[in-house]
Design a protein around this motif. Structure first.
Motif, PDB file in Angstrom:
ATOM      1  N   SER A 604      10.945  80.510  56.464  1.00 51.13           N
ATOM      2  CA  SER A 604      11.129  81.963  56.473  1.00 51.13           C
ATOM      3  C   SER A 604      12.615  82.257  56.355  1.00 51.13           C
ATOM      4  N   ASP A 605      12.988  83.516  56.419  1.00 48.67           N
ATOM      5  CA  ASP A 605      14.398  83.865  56.347  1.00 48.67           C
ATOM      6  C   ASP A 605      15.150  83.514  57.626  1.00 48.67           C
ATOM      7  N   ALA A 606      14.405  83.281  58.709  1.00 47.39           N
ATOM      8  CA  ALA A 606      15.067  83.035  59.998  1.00 47.39           C
ATOM      9  C   ALA A 606      15.959  81.803  59.910  1.00 47.39           C
ATOM     10  N   LEU A 607      17.078  81.860  60.624  1.00 53.84           N
ATOM     11  CA  LEU A 607      17.967  80.701  60.653  1.00 53.84           C
ATOM     12  C   LEU A 607      17.340  79.570  61.460  1.00 53.84           C
ATOM     13  N   TYR A 608      16.710  79.917  62.567  1.00 52.55           N
ATOM     14  CA  TYR A 608      16.004  78.924  63.400  1.00 52.55           C
ATOM     15  C   TYR A 608      14.645  79.477  63.754  1.00 52.55           C
ATOM     16  N   SER A 609      13.655  78.615  63.709  1.00 49.86           N
ATOM     17  CA  SER A 609      12.297  79.087  63.903  1.00 49.86           C
ATOM     18  C   SER A 609      11.433  77.984  64.497  1.00 49.86           C
TER      19      SER A 609
END
Lengths: 643, 643
Positions: A604-609
């Motif tokens: 996803s666009d999240a840096l950390y997930s």
């Protein structure tokens, strides 16, 4: 005494190989003429060389100041050596005439006492031989010796040979046990002296090489004391601290050095001379010292591409297993030096371990240094490049994403020229009883024992044949190196069409065929060249969780041009189903590409997930590593994460 | 105008928290006394500070020369600010008396016109205000303002406050629209001016802060022109090129800056002041500029630990997703600055996205800067360390494998002191209607509306309670930040023992409880704290194929001390079965450790092999990241390959 196993003369070999002939023509047709123009300051936009003009001034044929690096002379020497070999590959009377003219100038520049270094003749005559650490006089001398010997070997002309003999005699008059102590800052003269010894048969040159080698590290503070004595430094504030003894390989004697350390090109040039001397003198202790250093490099300090010297700082070796891909230095010249070293080791013992490394270097870390059009060159050979970071951000600034043109400190291009044009001499060596074929290479080789014509589809196909036309002496052994990547169960050998099943002939990586050879005996080899997944030792941090692909001797890489953006998100499956394709169009035409099903991870666009990136099926394409960066700036990786 | 949501005064909060009280005592009992001795040059073996002596000399109380960095004064200011907060944490009459004495000296050192900077008063009086880029006069002034305000807030004593008011008035007399142009080289004075504005109510200080912020980047060449004008440089050959506008955040106006660039501490100090001003002036455009920079950092340029500024070169931000673990810079001060920024953003809008980052910084990238014994400090906070490489080899030299002691440029230790001793002010903010709890923190908080006593087992257990004793005004809202890592289905909230199922109260990361509060209402929260596997965005090259572990806000790491040699060969399974253990002995006592079944890959001795390394089952142990390097030099990794 001299070597049981000898190098052969370049004039004995005529190469006609689908892979290598093109590479040789790149050198003869593009690089040599281009460098000649550079040396003569005829290329607009390229930093002035002045190298030939320096000789003219030193010879009194021209007026002016010295210009260039303190080692500018070596550019002329390396070019001349390359020209010498190129004349064996492709005779060229006009080129030879121009080389003769330059040699005339060099001869005139030489001083009455034999001294020859234009920087000191023209610019700092009072400083001769005072700064061996920094000023490269012995380095330039060594390259001129190599040129003199090569030019003599291929043209029969001995003017430059005599120049370098006088130069060597002058050096002998200066340094030695009962004279001034001295060791070269950049090892190279030892190689030149060994070649001069073989060309002339004069032991004194070999003795001088031994002196320089054995003197090294006897007084680890030598360069420091030299500096104190003279009171000046060539590079001013940029001068290296002479107490960094590992950088200069002066921390111990050559017999006590157990790890490859310091400036990697200087190191392997030294090891080359050590192995050369060990072979000539049948010096077991020295051979063992070479073997220790060899093992340290190939077992712990070498990239899969054959690159050595992993850090830009000092262009040097670091520590065991420290092989960063995106920060690699892996200088082209160091890989070339590794071939020199391997060749000398083969001349002591024809073992597959040496020929395998020679092959690894030839197909990967050396020729990656040159653009496929022959016009641009890498000094640094990374295994991972990321535009925007490589060449830009601290730590990666030395790692250029595309090959630059000719540069001021142009050591690598002419080094590649002399390597590739003299390729034939690496393909064979010879003993009283045996002809050793070290490389699969299409060629006609003319020996005293036989004329051997090799047809080869290597490295793209596993198909090589040796046609042997024996001369007078019909009973001899033909020993053919079988690269270690070839699976024995896929290797088929026929002699005159009859299958030879007895692979007990293969010993230490060579297939030994002993018989009374006829006038048209044909040894044919076929073998599989599967795509191989390679894992690095778990001590190599940077390769953890990753695999690299090889096929035959060729290391492959993945480029953005074929695989899109963000190639670190690609994955090689645990089980691969690879297909090969002979590329027929574009700049990579003639190369075998690899295609295989793999994955792309998409986050996803999240840096950390907490969500694992999603896996999609994609087709991956890998190209030969040496051919990377021929389609503009893009991402490149050799080691890819496995999934 | 002023902020709708205001910070609370440190005196209102008394912390009694199992995790943070120990950290605060480390500051009050170890670091502050140690730094006091350093500032007074009483610690043998530590580089001379001379910082207080510089003030004595400037005050005419002592004779001698200035010694130290051009910003040496800021060490005294930061220490005083830390002392001020520490007196709220732990009253200490003798320490306060000594601080008063130092303030007396500072007052005497101040010049009649209000100028205060001992470097220029003592050493280069003719060079005042000529080199804003390099000479840190405004930086030191800003820290002194923060100290003056803090000392006034916690002790009620206004001597230093008046000193810094006179200093600020002097600065106002020098720079501005109708005076000389000027912007600080190292942003900080803007923060000090904003605090001074709030402490005094005088708009001129806020106006001056706005001037410095808005003037920045209007003329991107300002520092270059300043340099030309004065004709001298402070750092000589080491001076930075003033044309590097991104380094100094002068490449564009604050409204036009879209990416976090340049020196990371300077950047986040600037963003802090921008957000502070945006809040005070309810300036939507400025808030949006802050939000853009915030998003760029937290979505693309932040380590999982909260570390920012990934390169040592310029201690700076680089490009999106460039987050090398073993070459990280991630300065402690930059993470501290990120907390400052987050606090100001929360005072504009109480959003969980800000509080989450604040929490990430508090539990990871800030306190990793201090040894558990309070005696050693990291400037640089890597996410991977490899002894033999880290701290030694080019590229990794700034990455030390263990915390060094006090250092000459000791910015981080006193920054940690002031952060941790003022922790209470980060825990809350207040509006007319609402009390916002940003952090789970054991404490007693005394507001106009109520006294709130928080009991917390965080971060080790998911159990926090708020006991509310309302004062006169009983109808108000209590808004409790619910960290985003808490899974809503595991969160149970009770009010006076009755379960509150309606989680519609949770909005933008805060649980809003609006009621008429009694004298002993208890809000109790419980939630799970599972071990979480975290994946990085696939654009982050260095984390590809890897996972990190978190539990609650705490990032974990793997050290050699628990996991043996060669930890890069360890693998985290795709499905993890983690167990936690409260460590009861040794230096890590009190920390929750994680154990989980995993794998170790073991290769043959070969450097490269077709054989996949063999996998063996092992138990892996992870410890909180902030506690790494407390058991001697060993390997450490946050991101581990997944298998």
């Amino acid at each position: 005494m001299s070597k049981n196993i000898r190098e052969i003369n370049i004039n004995q070999i005529k190469i006609h190989d689908p892979f290598w002939s093109a590479m040789q023509h790149r050198m003869t047709d593009t690089v040599i003429p281009f460098q000649e123009k550079v040396l003569n300051d005829e290329v607009p936009g390229v930093e002035k060389s002045h190298a030939i003009e320096n000789f003219r001034i030193a010879a009194g044929l021209s007026e002016g100041e010295f210009y260039g690096m303190v080692f500018q002379d070596s550019d002329v020497a390396k070019w001349l050596e390359g020209v010498a070999y190129s004349l064996a590959v492709k005779p060229d009377n006009e080129l030879e005439a121009r080389a003769d003219e330059i040699i005339d100038i060099i001869e005139k520049a030489q001083q009455p006492d034999g001294y020859l270094d234009t920087f000191f003749i023209v610019k700092e005559p009072e400083h001769r031989w005072q700064n061996l650490q920094e000023c490269h006089e012995l380095y330039c001398a060594g390259h001129m010796m190599e040129a003199g010997v090569a030019y003599y070997q291929t043209t029969g002309k001995d003017k430059l040979l005599h120049v370098v003999e006088r130069l060597a005699d002058h050096i002998i008059s200066m340094f030695g046990e009962d004279k001034e102590p001295g060791i070269p800052g950049h090892q190279e003269v030892e190689i030149g002296l060994m070649k001069l010894y073989r060309a002339t048969g004069k032991e004194k040159y070999k003795d001088m090489a031994r002196y320089f080698l054995e003197e090294r590290g006897k007084n680890p503070n030598y360069f420091y004391e030299e500096k104190k004595k003279r009171g000046w430094q060539h590079w001013g504030q940029y001068s290296l601290e002479p107490l960094d003894q590992r950088y200069t390989q002066t921390h111990a004697t050559i017999y006590e050095q157990k790890e490859a350390v310091g400036h990697s090109v200087r190191a392997v040039y030294m090891y080359t001379a050590m192995a050369d001397l060990a072979g000539e003198d049948k010096d077991q202790r020295l051979y063992e010292a070479c073997q220790t250093l060899w093992d340290n490099i190939v077992k712990k300090r070498m990239y899969i591409t054959g690159g050595i010297g992993s850090t830009v700082e000092g262009e040097a070796f670091t520590i065991d297993y420290d092989l960063p891909n995106d920060m690699a230095y892996a200088e082209t010249c160091a890989s070339i030096g590794m071939i020199f070293f391997a060749k000398r080791m083969l001349e002591i013992k024809p073992l597959g371990i040496y020929a395998d490394i020679m092959e690894r270097e030839f197909y990967n870390g050396t020729i990656s240094g040159i653009q496929l059009d022959g016009k641009q060159f890498f000094y640094v050979n990374p295994l991972e490049v990321n535009p925007g970071t490589s060449g830009t951000i601290f730590g990666y600034k030395h790692v250029l994403p595309t090959r630059p043109g000719w540069y001021a400190c142009a050591c690598c291009p002419p080094n590649l020229v002399r390597l590739v044009t003299s390729l034939g001499t690496y393909a064979w060596s010879e003993s009283e009883t045996t002809l050793y074929s070290h490389l699969f290479l299409g060629q006609t080789a003319d020996f005293d024992k036989a004329v051997i014509t090799v047809e080869s589809s290597y490295p793209w196909e596993g198909k090589v044949s040796y046609q042997v036309k024996a001369k007078k002496e019909k009973a001899f052994e033909l020993a053919i190196h079988i690269p270690s990547h070839i699976r024995p169960d896929t290797l088929a050998v026929t002699v005159n069409g009859e299958k030879t099943d007895d692979m007990s002939f293969v010993k230490d990586g060579y297939l030994y065929l002993k018989r009374n050879w006829g006038e048209n005996d044909v040894v044919a080899l076929t073998f599989d060249l599967p795509v191989r997944k390679i894992y690095a030792n778990t001590n190599v941090r940077e390769d953890e969780g990753c695999v690299a692909l090889m096929r035959g001797p060729v290391v492959y890489c993945f480029e953005g041009a074929d695989n899109g953006e963000c190639i670190q998100a690609l994955r090689i499956p645990r089980e691969i189903k690879a297909e090969t394709e002979l590329c027929k169009e574009g700049v990579l035409a003639g190369n075998v590409l690899i295609h295989l099903p793999g994955y792309r991870m998409e986050s996803s666009d999240a840096l950390y997930s907490e969500e694992r990136p999603k896996r999609t099926d994609v087709t991956l394409t890998a190209i030969p590593y040496y051919a990377w960066a021929n389609r503009g700036e893009n991402q490149m990786r050799v080691w890819m994460p496995e999934e």
